[in-house]
Design a protein around this motif. Structure first.
Motif, short mmCIF file in Angstrom:
data_model
loop_
_atom_site.label_atom_id
_atom_site.label_comp_id
_atom_site.label_asym_id
_atom_site.label_seq_id
_atom_site.Cartn_x
_atom_site.Cartn_y
_atom_site.Cartn_z
N VAL A 329 0.85 -1.19 0.00
CA VAL A 329 0.00 0.00 0.00
C VAL A 329 0.89 1.25 0.00
CG1 VAL A 329 -1.78 1.28 1.24
CG2 VAL A 329 -1.83 -1.23 1.21
N HIS A 330 0.59 2.17 -0.94
CA HIS A 330 1.28 3.46 -1.06
C HIS A 330 0.24 4.57 -0.95
CE1 HIS A 330 4.74 1.41 -3.21
NE2 HIS A 330 3.76 0.59 -3.53
N THR A 477 -2.82 5.01 -3.34
CA THR A 477 -4.06 5.61 -2.84
C THR A 477 -3.95 7.13 -2.95
OG1 THR A 477 -3.22 5.62 -0.57
CG2 THR A 477 -4.49 3.71 -1.26
N SER A 478 -4.97 7.74 -3.49
CA SER A 478 -4.98 9.19 -3.67
C SER A 478 -5.22 9.89 -2.34
CB SER A 478 -6.07 9.59 -4.66
OG SER A 478 -6.22 10.99 -4.69
N HIS A 514 4.57 0.31 1.91
CA HIS A 514 5.77 0.57 1.11
C HIS A 514 7.00 0.55 2.02
CE1 HIS A 514 7.87 3.45 -1.98
NE2 HIS A 514 8.57 2.35 -1.75
N ASN A 515 6.84 1.05 3.24
CA ASN A 515 7.91 1.06 4.24
C ASN A 515 8.51 -0.32 4.49
OD1 ASN A 515 8.20 0.56 7.49
ND2 ASN A 515 9.18 2.48 6.85
N ASP A 521 8.89 6.39 4.23
CA ASP A 521 7.75 6.78 5.07
C ASP A 521 6.50 6.84 4.19
OD1 ASP A 521 6.11 7.68 7.04
OD2 ASP A 521 7.00 9.68 7.19
N CYS A 522 5.98 5.67 3.86
CA CYS A 522 4.85 5.55 2.92
C CYS A 522 4.05 4.29 3.26
CB CYS A 522 5.39 5.50 1.49
SG CYS A 522 4.14 5.25 0.22
N PRO A 523 2.71 4.36 3.26
CA PRO A 523 1.83 5.48 2.91
C PRO A 523 1.86 6.58 3.99
CG PRO A 523 0.53 3.63 3.70
CD PRO A 523 1.94 3.15 3.61
N MET A 524 2.43 7.71 3.66
CA MET A 524 2.78 8.74 4.63
C MET A 524 1.57 9.34 5.35
SD MET A 524 5.34 11.93 3.91
CE MET A 524 6.14 12.80 5.25
N THR A 525 0.54 9.67 4.58
CA THR A 525 -0.64 10.29 5.20
C THR A 525 -1.30 9.34 6.20
OG1 THR A 525 -1.02 11.67 3.25
CG2 THR A 525 -2.89 11.33 4.73
N MET A 526 -1.49 8.11 5.82
CA MET A 526 -2.10 7.13 6.70
C MET A 526 -1.23 6.86 7.93
SD MET A 526 -3.22 3.17 5.94
CE MET A 526 -4.17 3.57 4.48
N ARG A 527 0.09 6.76 7.73
CA ARG A 527 1.02 6.47 8.82
C ARG A 527 1.02 7.60 9.85
NH1 ARG A 527 5.56 3.19 8.31
NH2 ARG A 527 6.97 4.92 8.79
#
Length: 612
Positions: A329-330, A477-478, A514-515, A521-527
């Motif tokens: 997941v990205h 993911t957008s 992705h990490n 640091d991806c998926p950055m927003t979700m993390r």
């Protein structure tokens, strides 16, 4: 005189200290239960020595020894010495007896039956007499002439006769409790038995058939791998002719009550978050759902990258082919919708799905390589047996690195497998491991943990797994700030469960960040929003629904509410001015033997939480 006395006292202290240092540490012991072995001439025996001892073998012509394995050379005896590596004063002796004589046992079962009877032996201490059975009779023991034997007493030939007595009117009664009148696929049934009358020995052994599809553990808990008919038998230890059988009919779906409760969100997500873009960050918010399931059908728009572009290689130039093991997941690093993200013709990167508010788009077939995980395509994923026995069913282990030896540890148990060093030649810290950990699995044949090969990623200063590009399906993911992030993540969870996990035989635990493969640091927003665990609950809910309650098997699940704050798909529409309790219902049915409407309530926070 005082000086002389002090000198003598000091000398005595030194003497006592020196003597005590020469004594073995009484807290140290050799953990080895055997004191004697008997083997025949030409026979080999692995002593199975602990790893913390050395073995001392005196000069002899009775045995030979190599790497803890002894072989009998001639009849005789020899005493070996085990020496504790940590303290050579701690020792233990083991006697080895080598014999050329083979003794025999002849049996008269008097109409009974018995499997695996021992007919030859070299040492009577190695013989355990079996218990035979005879219909309508209780076993009264093995007799040599008129003497009843509890076991063999010496090395010689034996003729043993089974003695019987008429069986008492005893029986075994199997006891178990269920809170419902049917057995579901995920039930774990605690079994117990009564040997009647109660004055008898209550010990029983258990058997389940077919044993390849069901299990009874050491706590007498019965579980099932598949639906169908099972027969469970309890057998009296005192008299194996006394037994009881019970038949179970197991349904082909999980307990709907337990499943539905597992889908319910305990506290809804409603909070401000940062949407990370490549050139700027935007403050936005997420509004979650009351249930870990999206009540919508999904449609995948297929538009594959043209074969002429280099980012659709099919396979790499070095010949490595795609072998699916994971989902990665990205989130996109630029402002764009799923449709915009999907337009990846001719780019250096490529991935399989782009998902956002505006739809689900597929750019690569599920059996082709994508360039998205950052671990390259030169090194395929390879798993190595750690030799550490699994302790939690088929669940992977938590992997750490021993900071002294630099070797991997599985649930705290050290292995002999060295972890890669950092680019500075130092042992990698456990804080430098991927968020989802080092990939591993339990091999069903060996019952041990097998661990993935890893590499040091100097770009992100982390240890990472292989298998991203060559072994995973990539999903972008957008995180467009004007879109509903939570809705995008729910669409992603549903796509993963329905379109990848179930068709390809993967499990929710195979979903990675992705990490996991590059340290990015991806998926950055979700993390950064702290939403990964909640996202995975949606994946698990969608997966369980797809596997056990699918529409292809006649199941339907519907959501209903009269609250203005909830959408028909189970998500929050908007928040109230003040904290408010809302109710909703879910109806689950297979149109045959199960239909039930579940009603739930949950509190929604005030909308002011989004501005904090």
């Amino acid at each position: 005189m005082k000086k002389i006395a002090l000198f003598l006292l000091f000398f005595a202290f030194l003497f006592v200290t020196a003597c005590s240092s020469e004594k073995a540490d009484e807290t140290l012991k050799i953990q080895y239960s055997y004191t004697e072995f008997t083997i025949g001439v030409g026979e080999e025996k692995d002593l199975e020595l602990p790893i913390d001892v050395n073995l001392s073998v005196p000069l002899n012509d009775v045995i030979e020894e190599k790497d803890g394995i002894i072989k009998g050379l001639k009849e005789g005896e020899v005493v070996l010495t085990l020496i504790l590596i940590a303290d050579s004063n701690v020792t233990k002796e083991v006697k080895i007896v080598v014999t050329e004589t083979v003794y025999t046992i002849t049996y008269d079962l008097d109409g009974g039956v018995c499997e695996d009877l021992v007919t030859e032996f070299r040492s009577y201490k190695d013989v355990v007499l079996k218990t035979p059975s005879k219909e309508g009779y209780a076993f009264d023991g093995w007799y040599e002439g008129k003497t009843r034997l509890e076991g063999l007493q010496e090395n010689k030939d034996y003729t043993l006769t089974a003695k019987w007595k008429e069986a008492k009117p005893e029986e075994v009664e199997i006891v178990y409790e269920l809170d419902y009148d049917r057995i579901y696929l995920d039930d774990a049934i605690k079994l117990s038995a009564n040997v009647l009358p109660f004055g008898n020995d209550q010990s029983v052994t258990w058997k389940v058939t077919p044993r390849t599809r069901a299990h009874i553990d050491e706590e007498n808990v019965l579980t099932f791998d598949e639906s169908g008919t099972y027969e469970v038998t309890a057998i009296s230890v005192a008299d194996t002719s006394i037994k009881c059988k019970v038949t179970f009919e197991v349904l082909d779906y999980k307990n709907p009550y337990r499943f539905m409760d597992s889908l319910q969100v305990k506290e809804v997500s409603a909070k401000p978050v940062t949407s990370f873009q490549s050139n700027h960050n935007t403050e936005t918010y997420v509004l979650g759902s009351v249930i870990y399931y999206l009540f919508e059908d999904i449609t995948v728009n297929q538009s594959f990258i043209d074969n002429s572009y280099g980012n659709r290689p099919g396979k790499t130039s070095n010949g490595n082919e795609f072998k699916l093991r994971y989902v990665t997941v990205h989130d996109v690093g630029f402002t764009g919708s799923a449709a915009v993200t999907h337009n990846n013709n001719g780019k250096s990167a490529s991935w399989h799905f782009s998902i956002g508010n505006d739809g689900i788009y597929q750019g690569l077939p599920l059996d082709e390589i994508g360039y998205h995980a950052g671990d390259g395509t030169r090194t395929p994923v390879v798993f190595t047996d750690t030799l550490v026995k699994a302790t939690d069913g088929d669940n992977p282990a938590k992997v750490t690195i021993n900071q002294v030896t630099g070797t991997f540890e599985m649930n705290g148990v050290q292995t002999s497998i060295k972890a890669p060093l950092s680019e500075w030649g130092t042992i990698v810290k456990n804080s430098q491991l991927p968020y989802t950990g080092i990939n591993n699995y339990v091999d069903p044949e060996t019952g041990t943990y097998w661990i993935s090969n890893t590499h040091w990623d100097s770009t992100y200063d982390t240890l990472a797994n292989y298998g991203g590009n060559l072994g995973s399906i990539g999903i972008e993911t957008s995180v467009l700030e004007t879109s509903n992030l939570y809705y995008t993540w729910e669409l992603t969870a549903k796509t993963i469960a329905q379109k990848i996990l179930r068709p390809k035989g993967l499990l929710p635990r195979d979903v990675k960040q992705h990490n996991t493969f590059s340290g990015k640091d991806c998926p950055m927003t979700m993390r950064h929003a702290g939403m990964w665990e909640e996202f995975m609950k949606h994946v698990e809910g969608e997966y369980t629904m797809t596997k056990y309650f699918s529409s292809s098997n006649g199941w339907t699940m519907s959501f209903a509410t009269d609250s203005e704050y909830l959408k028909k798909n189970g998500m929050i529409d908007h928040l109230p001015d003040t904290e408010t309790e809302v109710s909703y219902s879910v109806t689950l049915s297979n149109g045959k033997d199960f239909t039930h409407t579940f009603t739930y309530t949950i509190k929604l926070p005030a909308k002011s939480v989004l501005t904090k």
